[in-house]
Write a protein that holds these residues in place. Structure first.
Motif, PDB file in Angstrom:
ATOM      1  N   ALA A   1     -29.950 -10.980  26.685  1.00 57.17           N
ATOM      2  CA  ALA A   1     -28.715 -12.029  26.440  1.00 57.17           C
ATOM      3  C   ALA A   1     -29.746 -13.105  26.740  1.00 57.17           C
ATOM      4  O   ALA A   1     -29.370 -14.552  26.355  1.00 57.17           O
ATOM      5  CB  ALA A   1     -27.730 -11.970  28.502  1.00 57.17           C
ATOM      6  N   VAL A   2     -30.607 -14.074  27.356  1.00 60.22           N
ATOM      7  CA  VAL A   2     -31.463 -15.075  27.378  1.00 60.22           C
ATOM      8  C   VAL A   2     -31.372 -14.606  26.034  1.00 60.22           C
ATOM      9  O   VAL A   2     -31.508 -16.083  25.369  1.00 60.22           O
ATOM     10  CB  VAL A   2     -32.790 -14.836  27.562  1.00 60.22           C
ATOM     11  N   GLU A   3     -32.705 -14.375  24.806  1.00 62.66           N
ATOM     12  CA  GLU A   3     -32.574 -14.283  24.175  1.00 62.66           C
ATOM     13  C   GLU A   3     -31.482 -14.511  23.320  1.00 62.66           C
ATOM     14  O   GLU A   3     -31.917 -15.670  22.197  1.00 62.66           O
ATOM     15  CB  GLU A   3     -33.337 -12.930  22.712  1.00 62.66           C
ATOM     16  N   LEU A   4     -30.521 -14.175  23.034  1.00 64.12           N
ATOM     17  CA  LEU A   4     -29.322 -14.225  22.469  1.00 64.12           C
ATOM     18  C   LEU A   4     -29.025 -16.037  22.793  1.00 64.12           C
ATOM     19  O   LEU A   4     -28.316 -16.748  21.748  1.00 64.12           O
ATOM     20  CB  LEU A   4     -27.832 -13.161  22.804  1.00 64.12           C
ATOM     21  N   LEU A   5     -28.784 -16.489  24.743  1.00 65.31           N
ATOM     22  CA  LEU A   5     -28.361 -17.604  24.636  1.00 65.31           C
ATOM     23  C   LEU A   5     -28.957 -18.312  23.830  1.00 65.31           C
ATOM     24  O   LEU A   5     -29.195 -19.603  23.603  1.00 65.31           O
ATOM     25  CB  LEU A   5     -28.507 -17.872  26.372  1.00 65.31           C
ATOM     26  N   ARG A   6     -30.583 -18.512  24.212  1.00 67.14           N
ATOM     27  CA  ARG A   6     -31.250 -19.582  23.407  1.00 67.14           C
ATOM     28  C   ARG A   6     -31.124 -19.736  21.763  1.00 67.14           C
ATOM     29  O   ARG A   6     -30.717 -20.740  21.632  1.00 67.14           O
ATOM     30  CB  ARG A   6     -32.760 -18.418  23.440  1.00 67.14           C
ATOM     31  N   ARG A   7     -30.298 -18.285  20.443  1.00 63.45           N
ATOM     32  CA  ARG A   7     -30.341 -19.207  19.413  1.00 63.45           C
ATOM     33  C   ARG A   7     -28.852 -20.123  19.524  1.00 63.45           C
ATOM     34  O   ARG A   7     -28.720 -20.488  18.833  1.00 63.45           O
ATOM     35  CB  ARG A   7     -29.815 -17.643  19.137  1.00 63.45           C
ATOM     36  N   LEU A   8     -27.740 -19.690  21.080  1.00 58.77           N
ATOM     37  CA  LEU A   8     -26.539 -19.715  20.730  1.00 58.77           C
ATOM     38  C   LEU A   8     -26.812 -21.028  21.560  1.00 58.77           C
ATOM     39  O   LEU A   8     -26.088 -22.646  20.451  1.00 58.77           O
ATOM     40  CB  LEU A   8     -25.821 -19.533  21.473  1.00 58.77           C
ATOM     41  N   TRP A   9     -27.683 -21.316  22.192  1.00 60.39           N
ATOM     42  CA  TRP A   9     -28.127 -23.034  22.284  1.00 60.39           C
ATOM     43  C   TRP A   9     -28.484 -23.779  21.606  1.00 60.39           C
ATOM     44  O   TRP A   9     -27.736 -25.644  21.555  1.00 60.39           O
ATOM     45  CB  TRP A   9     -28.633 -23.131  23.794  1.00 60.39           C
TER      46      TRP A   9
ATOM     47  N   ASP B   1     -36.907 -22.481  26.145  1.00 61.33           N
ATOM     48  CA  ASP B   1     -37.320 -21.555  24.761  1.00 61.33           C
ATOM     49  C   ASP B   1     -38.549 -20.088  24.553  1.00 61.33           C
ATOM     50  O   ASP B   1     -38.659 -20.600  26.409  1.00 61.33           O
ATOM     51  CB  ASP B   1     -37.106 -22.436  23.819  1.00 61.33           C
ATOM     52  N   ALA B   2     -37.783 -19.972  23.797  1.00 62.26           N
ATOM     53  CA  ALA B   2     -39.680 -18.794  24.248  1.00 62.26           C
ATOM     54  C   ALA B   2     -40.690 -19.818  24.367  1.00 62.26           C
ATOM     55  O   ALA B   2     -41.857 -18.270  24.480  1.00 62.26           O
ATOM     56  CB  ALA B   2     -39.128 -18.236  22.630  1.00 62.26           C
ATOM     57  N   ALA B   3     -40.995 -20.776  24.012  1.00 69.01           N
ATOM     58  CA  ALA B   3     -42.303 -21.488  24.688  1.00 69.01           C
ATOM     59  C   ALA B   3     -42.063 -21.449  25.940  1.00 69.01           C
ATOM     60  O   ALA B   3     -43.244 -22.307  26.271  1.00 69.01           O
ATOM     61  CB  ALA B   3     -42.643 -22.529  24.261  1.00 69.01           C
ATOM     62  N   GLY B   4     -41.393 -21.635  26.967  1.00 64.13           N
ATOM     63  CA  GLY B   4     -41.145 -21.698  28.009  1.00 64.13           C
ATOM     64  C   GLY B   4     -40.564 -23.382  28.593  1.00 64.13           C
ATOM     65  O   GLY B   4     -40.961 -23.640  29.748  1.00 64.13           O
ATOM     66  N   ARG B   5     -40.344 -24.210  27.422  1.00 63.93           N
ATOM     67  CA  ARG B   5     -40.092 -25.574  27.702  1.00 63.93           C
ATOM     68  C   ARG B   5     -38.772 -25.475  28.055  1.00 63.93           C
ATOM     69  O   ARG B   5     -37.588 -24.370  27.639  1.00 63.93           O
ATOM     70  CB  ARG B   5     -40.696 -26.220  26.069  1.00 63.93           C
ATOM     71  N   PRO B   6     -38.104 -26.791  28.481  1.00 64.66           N
ATOM     72  CA  PRO B   6     -36.730 -26.019  29.537  1.00 64.66           C
ATOM     73  C   PRO B   6     -35.957 -26.585  28.089  1.00 64.66           C
ATOM     74  O   PRO B   6     -36.217 -27.627  27.349  1.00 64.66           O
ATOM     75  CB  PRO B   6     -36.352 -27.922  30.293  1.00 64.66           C
ATOM     76  N   LEU B   7     -34.646 -25.461  28.348  1.00 68.91           N
ATOM     77  CA  LEU B   7     -33.452 -26.570  27.600  1.00 68.91           C
ATOM     78  C   LEU B   7     -32.350 -26.776  27.924  1.00 68.91           C
ATOM     79  O   LEU B   7     -31.889 -28.175  27.712  1.00 68.91           O
ATOM     80  CB  LEU B   7     -32.212 -24.714  26.494  1.00 68.91           C
ATOM     81  N   GLY B   8     -32.140 -26.702  29.261  1.00 61.68           N
ATOM     82  CA  GLY B   8     -31.648 -26.768  30.232  1.00 61.68           C
ATOM     83  C   GLY B   8     -30.587 -26.101  30.612  1.00 61.68           C
ATOM     84  O   GLY B   8     -31.086 -24.887  31.183  1.00 61.68           O
TER      85      GLY B   8
END
Length: 133
Positions: free
Chosen positions: A25-33, A77-84
């Protein structure tokens, strides 16, 4: 079920998370974000797709007194930087049934509702639940 990310509790007086995301879910949410910007979940009651968690661009689903904010995810994101922040809402009626469960948002292959942003991906979000201890 192994949890990748637990939400911060948002129900007044609660200190334990009620909702988590699986790694898929985290992986898919990153792409969707990346495509849609900030997102939110809403879990309603009902049958068919109405019982699946729906993912919308943040603010596209209007919440109110008939909804409970169960938790907020701090998505990175995958590097640990905040998306929100990503809020997880549930209808009050559905919460009455599930108030004793911990929920994990997971992903499976297949098409869910056309209104949820993951539908074009050929995947759908679903809830896995376990009794809170």
């Amino acid at each position: 079920m192994e949890h990748e990310l637990e939400a911060r509790p948002r129900i007044e007086g609660e200190e334990v998370s009620r909702v988590a995301l699986s790694a898929a879910a985290v992986e898919l949410l990153r792409r969707l974000w990346g495509r849609h910007g900030p997102l939110m979940f809403h879990q309603s009651g009902g049958c068919c797709d109405g019982s699946s968690p729906m993912c919308f661009p943040a603010g596209d689903f209007k919440t109110g007194d008939a909804d409970v904010l169960l938790g907020t995810f701090d998505l990175t994101d995958a590097a640990g930087r905040p998306l929100g922040e990503l809020d997880f809402w549930m209808s009050v009626e559905q919460f009455a049934y599930w108030k004793h469960t911990h929920l994990t948002v997971d992903v499976v292959a297949g098409r869910g509702s056309g209104f949820s942003v993951e539908a074009p991906e050929g995947k759908r979000f679903l809830i896995r639940s376990e009794i809170m201890g």
